[in-house]
Design an enzyme around this catalytic site. Structure first.
Site, PDB file in Angstrom:
ATOM      1  N   ALA A 237       0.862  -1.185   0.000  1.00 32.05           N
ATOM      2  CA  ALA A 237       0.000   0.000   0.000  1.00 32.05           C
ATOM      3  C   ALA A 237       0.893   1.228   0.000  1.00 32.05           C
ATOM      4  CB  ALA A 237      -0.884  -0.012   1.243  1.00 32.05           C
ATOM      5  N   LYS A 238       0.334   2.340  -0.512  1.00 30.14           N
ATOM      6  CA  LYS A 238       1.149   3.544  -0.595  1.00 30.14           C
ATOM      7  C   LYS A 238       1.592   4.028   0.789  1.00 30.14           C
ATOM      8  CE  LYS A 238       0.255   5.494  -5.103  1.00 30.14           C
ATOM      9  NZ  LYS A 238      -1.081   5.513  -5.691  1.00 30.14           N
ATOM     10  N   ARG A 239       0.839   3.643   1.833  1.00 31.16           N
ATOM     11  CA  ARG A 239       1.243   4.082   3.178  1.00 31.16           C
ATOM     12  C   ARG A 239       2.433   3.265   3.711  1.00 31.16           C
ATOM     13  NH1 ARG A 239      -3.596   1.834   3.160  1.00 31.16           N
ATOM     14  NH2 ARG A 239      -3.787  -0.241   4.026  1.00 31.16           N
TER      15      ARG A 239
END
Ligand code: GLU
Length: 293
Positions: A237-239
């Site tokens: 995920a981008k996080r």
């Protein structure tokens, strides 16, 4: 003429998975001597992160991926940016059969029969309603037809979108054009012939094909590439800052090493750090169906 694209959402830092998809889309365009177009999908303003768009451009250049087209409103060479193209989406929506919907999320859930996967089917409560007490979303009247297509990687896919998701939203009640319409309008306007993107978007493709048909526009060919996952099979995920290109670069990773590692994650036999263009031969040999376009 082959025209491919990469269409990231600037919602966070690009991670290895995004980079691998971008690399494959770039290789497919270059292997076919086609154009490669970059488009920033920034319509969902609540999720857009400041600085993320610049970071994506920086990351792509750092990896050695270039693109051929895109100008901003002042005529500068830049990627296409969806937030600057809203009147195009409005014009496309004019050509569709739509209706306003004022149902709340709760009402939709209550009216729904069994949810289809994580998707809840809209049962059409507002189809014939003319008076709405609150702001309305715009829904597309989905025909009750089976959509069949052959994905260049995943094979035959069939779906009756009316049975799975029903009439879907093309403009949210806060006025934001939804991804499905904006993506189809842009891919049609930009005459994209081949869409190579992450497998998470396979479930959107039948909806997009229904839109192409309703708009009487030719659809591109689709290629949904597997997502890169962590050791436990969870998609990145981008996080997940640990695997962002920025973090890896700041820890001293060289771009050619990164490209080599991305190629190896595809099972390709690459012995030394390399540039993206050094992978064209192995791409054409390993992905013959994809690379021939
Ligand atoms: N903007 C989407 C994303 O970043 C990709 C959309 C597409 O390739 O169609 O996941």
């Amino acid at each position: 003429m082959f025209r491919g694209r990469f269409a990231p959402s600037p919602t966070g830092e690009m991670h290895l998975g995004n980079a691998r998809t971008a690399l494959l889309a770039w290789l497919q365009a270059r292997a076919n001597k086609g154009a490669f177009i970059l488009r920033l999908e920034d319509l969902d303003t609540g999720r857009v992160r400041q600085g993320a768009a610049d970071q994506i451009l920086f990351d792509l250049e750092w990896l050695g991926l270039d693109w051929d087209e895109g100008w901003d409103i002042s005529g500068q060479f830049a990627p296409y940016i969806q937030s600057q193209r809203q009147e195009i989406y409005a014009a496309y929506a004019q050509n569709l059969q739509t209706y306003g919907c004022s149902c709340s999320r709760k009402e939709i859930l209550e009216a729904a029969s069994a949810p289809h996967g994580s998707e809840v089917r809209y049962t059409g409560t507002c189809r014939d309603k003319t008076n709405h007490a609150r702001a309305t979303a715009l829904r597309f009247k989905v025909p009750d037809l089976e959509t069949r297509f052959v994905d260049g990687i995943c094979g035959l896919v069939t779906e009756n979108v009316q049975h799975t998701v029903g009439d879907f939203v093309i403009r949210r009640n806060d006025g934001v054009w939804a991804y499905q319409l904006a993506c189809v309008a842009d891919d049609a306007e930009m005459q994209i012939s081949h869409v190579l993107r992450g497998a998470d978007l396979l479930s959107s493709t039948a909806r997009q094909l229904v839109l192409y048909r309703a708009l009487n526009r030719a659809a591109p060919r689709f290629y949904h590439v597997p997502l890169l996952t962590d050791f436990y099979g969870t998609r990145l995920a981008k996080r997940d800052h640990a695997l962002s290109l920025k973090t890896l670069r700041e820890s001293g990773k060289q771009p050619q090493v990164m490209v080599q590692e991305l190629a190896r994650s595809l099972g390709w036999h690459i012995k030394t750090p390399c540039q993206p263009s050094d992978l064209l031969d192995v791409f054409e040999a390993s992905y013959p169906l994809v690379s021939s376009g």
